[in-house]
Design a protein around this motif. Sequence first.
Motif, short mmCIF file in Angstrom:
data_model
loop_
_atom_site.label_atom_id
_atom_site.label_comp_id
_atom_site.label_asym_id
_atom_site.label_seq_id
_atom_site.Cartn_x
_atom_site.Cartn_y
_atom_site.Cartn_z
N LEU A 258 -2.47 84.23 -32.30
CA LEU A 258 -3.15 82.86 -31.87
C LEU A 258 -2.52 81.82 -32.77
N LEU A 259 -1.74 80.90 -31.99
CA LEU A 259 -1.16 79.79 -32.61
C LEU A 259 -2.03 78.79 -32.87
N GLU A 260 -2.42 78.24 -33.93
CA GLU A 260 -3.46 77.17 -34.30
C GLU A 260 -2.95 76.05 -33.92
N GLY A 261 -1.63 75.58 -33.96
CA GLY A 261 -1.38 74.14 -33.73
C GLY A 261 -1.63 73.16 -34.79
N GLN B 279 -6.40 68.20 -32.07
CA GLN B 279 -6.50 68.85 -30.98
C GLN B 279 -7.46 68.02 -29.68
N LYS C 179 5.97 75.07 -25.75
CA LYS C 179 4.67 75.95 -26.19
C LYS C 179 3.74 74.99 -26.98
N ILE D 124 -0.13 74.19 -25.50
CA ILE D 124 -1.19 74.21 -26.42
C ILE D 124 -2.23 72.86 -26.37
N GLY E 102 -4.63 74.22 -23.98
CA GLY E 102 -5.16 74.86 -25.19
C GLY E 102 -4.88 76.47 -25.23
N LYS E 103 -3.93 76.68 -24.39
CA LYS E 103 -3.45 78.29 -24.46
C LYS E 103 -2.69 78.45 -25.86
N GLN E 104 -3.37 79.18 -26.60
CA GLN E 104 -2.65 79.40 -27.88
C GLN E 104 -2.06 80.76 -28.25
N THR E 105 -2.10 81.70 -27.12
CA THR E 105 -2.02 83.30 -27.30
C THR E 105 -0.34 83.21 -27.23
N PHE F 96 2.26 76.11 -35.23
CA PHE F 96 2.50 75.83 -33.71
C PHE F 96 3.59 76.44 -33.22
#
Length: 310
Positions: free
Chosen positions: A11-14, A19, A78, A82, A86-89, A175
């Motif tokens: 899971l990329l926190e970004g 956010q 990517k 995010i 909000g797609k972080q996977t 990220f």
Amino acid sequence: MENETTVQEFLLEGFPAVQHLGKVLFLMHLLAYLASVTGNAIIVTITCIDAHLHTPMYFFLIIFSFFECCFISLVIPKLMVIFLLGKQTISFSACFVQAFVFVFLGTACFLLIAVMSLDWYMAICRPLHYPTIMNLRTYLFLVTACISLAFILIAGVVVKVSQLSFCGPNVITHFFCDLGPLIHLSCSNTKSVELMAFLLALFILIVSLIITITAYSHIVVTIVHLSSAKNRQKAFSTCSSYLIVLFLMYGSCVFIYVKPKQSSRLDSNREAALVNTMFTPLLNPIIYKLWNKQVHQALKENMCRVRISR
């Protein structure tokens, strides 16, 4: 116990602190991404079609701009996903592929910068020998050597990191997938891998920096002794564009990678990485267009030809 990996995806926190500004940040990064790719594509196109720019220096510039396009395209899309969705996977295998390609391209860029500085040294300090030494065979060999050496140096450490155990947690405080955050997530003993990554980063940065600084030191001395003020101004103009790119790339990468313990200051690494992955590729075509008079003139001439043909 044998190493076991139970993590199937990361899971990329970004950038969690901002956010809530996802759509605004998506638009900003989209514009910056398009500007960077367009700018580098223009440099590649102009250099290819203009016969006056068919020299080793501009051949290296084509390769460098191509690497920059790949570099930013690997990470920023990517990040935009995010921000917007909000797609972080990201899957386990995709994460390690991204980490490998990212570090490989970065290493190749640093080696290429060192080669470009040697080419500029030969052009300024050894002008009589330059046409003989820097021929097609030479610069094809140098580019191939940069790519091959980068692959050899990076493949080992990435394979080593991929063999670590990842049994949770799976949140990457970044990220994109980079070696430092991945090592930090492992539940294995990572001391040897951290040391290996640190020594490799130190070796790449120091060797390329020594070559570049040595070349530019000789270049500056030679430029100072030029009799023509016009030639001095032209040489310093091109030299300054390289130095700006050099400062941005080395400054951010030293801050990120040259630390014995990769887990320290991971949060601040994100900001430095954003400079390295977004702003440097964005500024690179601008710098070469504004400071390099030959590229600027070639762009102007070809735009005039397009208008006339219409």
